[in-house]
Design a protein around this motif. Structure first.
Motif, short mmCIF file in Angstrom:
data_model
loop_
_atom_site.label_atom_id
_atom_site.label_comp_id
_atom_site.label_asym_id
_atom_site.label_seq_id
_atom_site.Cartn_x
_atom_site.Cartn_y
_atom_site.Cartn_z
N ARG A 277 3.82 -9.15 -10.34
CA ARG A 277 2.67 -8.69 -9.55
C ARG A 277 1.33 -8.99 -10.22
N HIS A 278 1.29 -10.06 -11.04
CA HIS A 278 0.06 -10.34 -11.76
C HIS A 278 -0.88 -11.29 -11.02
N SER A 279 -0.48 -11.81 -9.87
CA SER A 279 -1.38 -12.66 -9.09
C SER A 279 -2.44 -11.79 -8.42
N PHE A 280 -3.63 -12.33 -8.34
CA PHE A 280 -4.76 -11.58 -7.79
C PHE A 280 -4.98 -11.89 -6.31
N ASN A 281 -4.25 -12.86 -5.78
CA ASN A 281 -4.33 -13.18 -4.36
C ASN A 281 -2.96 -12.97 -3.72
N ARG A 282 -2.77 -13.45 -2.49
CA ARG A 282 -1.56 -13.15 -1.74
C ARG A 282 -0.49 -14.24 -1.85
N ILE A 283 -0.44 -14.95 -2.96
CA ILE A 283 0.54 -16.01 -3.14
C ILE A 283 1.98 -15.46 -3.08
N ALA A 284 2.21 -14.22 -3.49
CA ALA A 284 3.55 -13.63 -3.48
C ALA A 284 3.75 -12.65 -2.33
N ASP A 285 2.82 -12.59 -1.42
CA ASP A 285 2.87 -11.61 -0.34
C ASP A 285 3.83 -12.05 0.77
N SER A 286 4.29 -11.08 1.53
CA SER A 286 5.12 -11.34 2.70
C SER A 286 4.90 -10.24 3.72
N LYS A 287 4.88 -10.62 4.99
CA LYS A 287 4.82 -9.62 6.06
C LYS A 287 6.22 -9.13 6.42
N PHE A 288 7.24 -9.75 5.84
CA PHE A 288 8.61 -9.49 6.26
C PHE A 288 9.45 -8.82 5.17
N ARG A 289 9.59 -9.45 4.01
CA ARG A 289 10.48 -8.94 2.97
C ARG A 289 10.18 -9.63 1.65
N GLN A 290 10.23 -8.85 0.57
CA GLN A 290 10.08 -9.40 -0.77
C GLN A 290 11.37 -9.20 -1.56
N LEU A 291 11.50 -9.96 -2.64
CA LEU A 291 12.70 -9.92 -3.46
C LEU A 291 12.31 -9.91 -4.93
N SER A 292 12.86 -8.97 -5.68
CA SER A 292 12.56 -8.86 -7.11
C SER A 292 13.77 -9.26 -7.94
N LEU A 293 13.53 -9.97 -9.04
CA LEU A 293 14.60 -10.40 -9.95
C LEU A 293 14.79 -9.44 -11.12
N ASN B 198 -0.52 -4.87 -6.23
CA ASN B 198 -0.38 -5.83 -7.32
C ASN B 198 -0.88 -5.18 -8.61
N TRP B 199 -0.72 -5.89 -9.74
CA TRP B 199 -1.07 -5.36 -11.06
C TRP B 199 -2.53 -4.90 -11.12
N ALA B 200 -3.42 -5.68 -10.53
CA ALA B 200 -4.85 -5.36 -10.59
C ALA B 200 -5.23 -4.25 -9.63
N GLY B 201 -4.39 -3.97 -8.65
CA GLY B 201 -4.70 -2.95 -7.67
C GLY B 201 -5.68 -3.40 -6.61
N ASN B 202 -5.96 -4.70 -6.54
CA ASN B 202 -6.94 -5.17 -5.56
C ASN B 202 -6.32 -5.55 -4.23
N LEU B 203 -4.98 -5.53 -4.13
CA LEU B 203 -4.36 -5.79 -2.83
C LEU B 203 -3.05 -5.03 -2.70
N GLU B 204 -2.76 -4.65 -1.46
CA GLU B 204 -1.50 -4.00 -1.12
C GLU B 204 -0.64 -5.01 -0.40
N TYR B 205 0.63 -5.11 -0.79
CA TYR B 205 1.51 -6.07 -0.16
C TYR B 205 1.79 -5.66 1.29
N SER B 206 2.08 -6.65 2.12
CA SER B 206 2.14 -6.46 3.57
C SER B 206 3.47 -5.94 4.07
N THR B 207 4.44 -5.79 3.19
CA THR B 207 5.72 -5.22 3.59
C THR B 207 6.16 -4.18 2.57
N GLN B 208 6.90 -3.18 3.06
CA GLN B 208 7.49 -2.20 2.16
C GLN B 208 8.94 -2.55 1.84
#
Length: 451
Positions: free
Chosen positions: A73-89, A36-46
């Motif tokens: 990617r400006h959220s500091f928690n896992r509100i936008a996280d997914s273990k399966f798949r993400q989608l960017s606009l 994420n933007w802050a670098g404090n978390l890595e998303y759970s899917t590539q």
């Protein structure tokens, strides 16, 4: 990171990498791990999809069992996280349509505020409120209830007039204020679908001047709270919770139209008018801050604390924000000053600001005039994680609500008690996403109470 290191980071231009596509227009793309933007978390899917247009997006959403929208990617928690798949606009675009007749603007959901603000200003229009950072997407900010900016101003979500939502079956649902689901869907936490387009209310452009005062005594804030917060269109207090004083008081006033414009005095309730431009953290250069000293400028160059062409930090920070009813604000602030010695070692700065009440179901200001207590923490999660429950316990008596995109440790039972429309929102989730395609651990924990 100390404040001197933080200073060096603040001089960086906001990078084009935050606005350029993350991947090519394709599905089933695998990337290296993303932070994420802050670098404090890595998303759970590539796995990250980047549709080029609405039809492409609909196919992607329909074709996967689980997927989650990823904004800027400006959220500091896992509100936008997914273990399966993400989608960017980021690859999707739509002609921005500004209507002077209806006083609205329609734009693609992934458009950042920095681009929107410039386009509106060029056409002679403005928003009532603006994001603090230029790269934050409009859809993402509205979906999380970001942020306060004055007694008569709702959060960014309150400007939403209509929205296009791609639901779990790949269909497009258009919602407006006339629809019964609208007030639950605007601040939707990404739980109902993918917002592909959004329509905002706008107004004629206006100019703003801002003045900064230093060292406002806490006693003066306690005795004159209403007078201080009603002194401008947008008022922000910056504090490190030390020495029973507010470090800085920022007052933004609309030129001509603001009936609060008055002769500027050298002293304001015991605070002293700044003689030079200041950064909220005084040790940091104000080069990236918007013009102060009463120099008038267009709304988009004064409402944010930081200039549109710069990012105010590198992202190496953590953030929390709590909202309390306005009538309890003085007691809540006083209680936090009693914790000042615990808070100070882990803090860059705190900001206190006001928000008008609204009727959006999951808004932190739903049904009540609110005061936001914002914390910009040093990137030390181990100690911040231990401190947050203490702050939350202190504020609990005042009926605190958290910012959905920032760090908190509050329980589901607390959240359900504070957000009285949560059951109605869950009903919307079941209606638009009956199989939980857009659910993730954050929603399961904080909204559905499954863990």
């Amino acid at each position: 990171m100390n404040k001197r290191q933080f200073l060096k980071k603040t001089s960086l231009l906001w990078g084009a990498n935050l606005l350029t596509p993350l991947v090519s227009c394709d599905s089933n793309v695998k990337n290296s791990p993303r932070l994420n933007w802050a670098g404090n978390l890595e998303y759970s899917t590539q796995k990250l999809d980047a549709p080029c247009d609405r039809d492409n997006l609909r196919q992607m959403v329909k074709g996967h069992d689980r997927i989650k929208a990823l904004g800027t990617r400006h959220s500091f928690n896992r509100i936008a996280d997914s273990k399966f798949r993400q989608l960017s606009l980021h690859q999707m675009s739509e002609d921005m349509v500004i209507s002077g007749d209806s006083l609205t603007v329609r734009l693609a959901g992934g458009v950042p505020y920095g681009i929107l603000a410039i386009k509106l200003q060029e056409a002679g229009f403005a928003l009532h409120n603006l994001a603090s950072l230029p790269h934050i997407s409009v859809a993402g900010a509205c979906a999380t209830g970001t942020h306060g900016s004055g007694d008569q101003n709702g959060n960014l979500s309150t400007a939403v007039n209509a929205m296009d939502l791609v639901t779990a079956d790949g269909e497009v649902v258009q919602l407006s204020k006339e629809d019964s689901d609208f007030r639950g869907a605007v601040l939707g936490l990404g739980a109902l679908g993918i917002v592909t387009a959004i329509t905002l209310n706008i107004q004629s452009t206006y100019t703003v001047q801002q003045h900064v005062y230093e060292n406002l005594p806490l006693l003066q804030l306690q005795d004159h709270f209403e007078e201080i917060f009603s002194s401008g269109y947008s008022v922000s207090l910056f504090t490190d919770w030390q020495n029973r004083r507010i470090n800085q008081l920022w007052i933004k006033r609309r030129d001509k139209e603001d009936d609060k414009i008055r002769e500027i005095n050298e002293s304001f309730f015991g605070a002293t008018l700044a003689k030079n431009h200041l950064h909220p953290i005084k040790e940091i250069s104000p080069a990236n801050c918007t013009e102060q000293m009463g120099i008038s400028g267009p709304w988009h160059e004064r409402l944010p604390h930081f200039k549109m062409e710069f990012t105010p930090s590198s992202g190496e920070e953590l953030q929390s924000e709590y909202f309390v009813p306005r009538q309890h604000a003085v007691d809540a602030i006083t209680a936090l000053y009693a914790m000042g010695d615990e808070i100070f070692p882990h803090l860059f700065i705190s900001e206190i600001r006001s928000i008008q009440s609204d009727d959006l179901w999951l808004s932190p200001a739903y049904g009540r005039e609110s005061i936001a207590l914002h914390f910009t923490w040093k990137p030390d999660w181990e100690n911040v994680r231990k401190l947050l429950p203490k702050i939350e316990k202190t504020l609990n008596v005042f009926g605190l609500r958290p910012h959905w995109g920032k760090l908190f440790t509050l329980s589901h039972s607390h959240l359900k008690k504070q957000y009285e429309r949560m059951d109605d929102f869950i009903a919307l989730m079941n209606k638009y996403d009956p199989k939980g395609k857009f659910q993730n651990e954050f929603l399961e924990t904080n909204i559905l109470g499954k863990s």
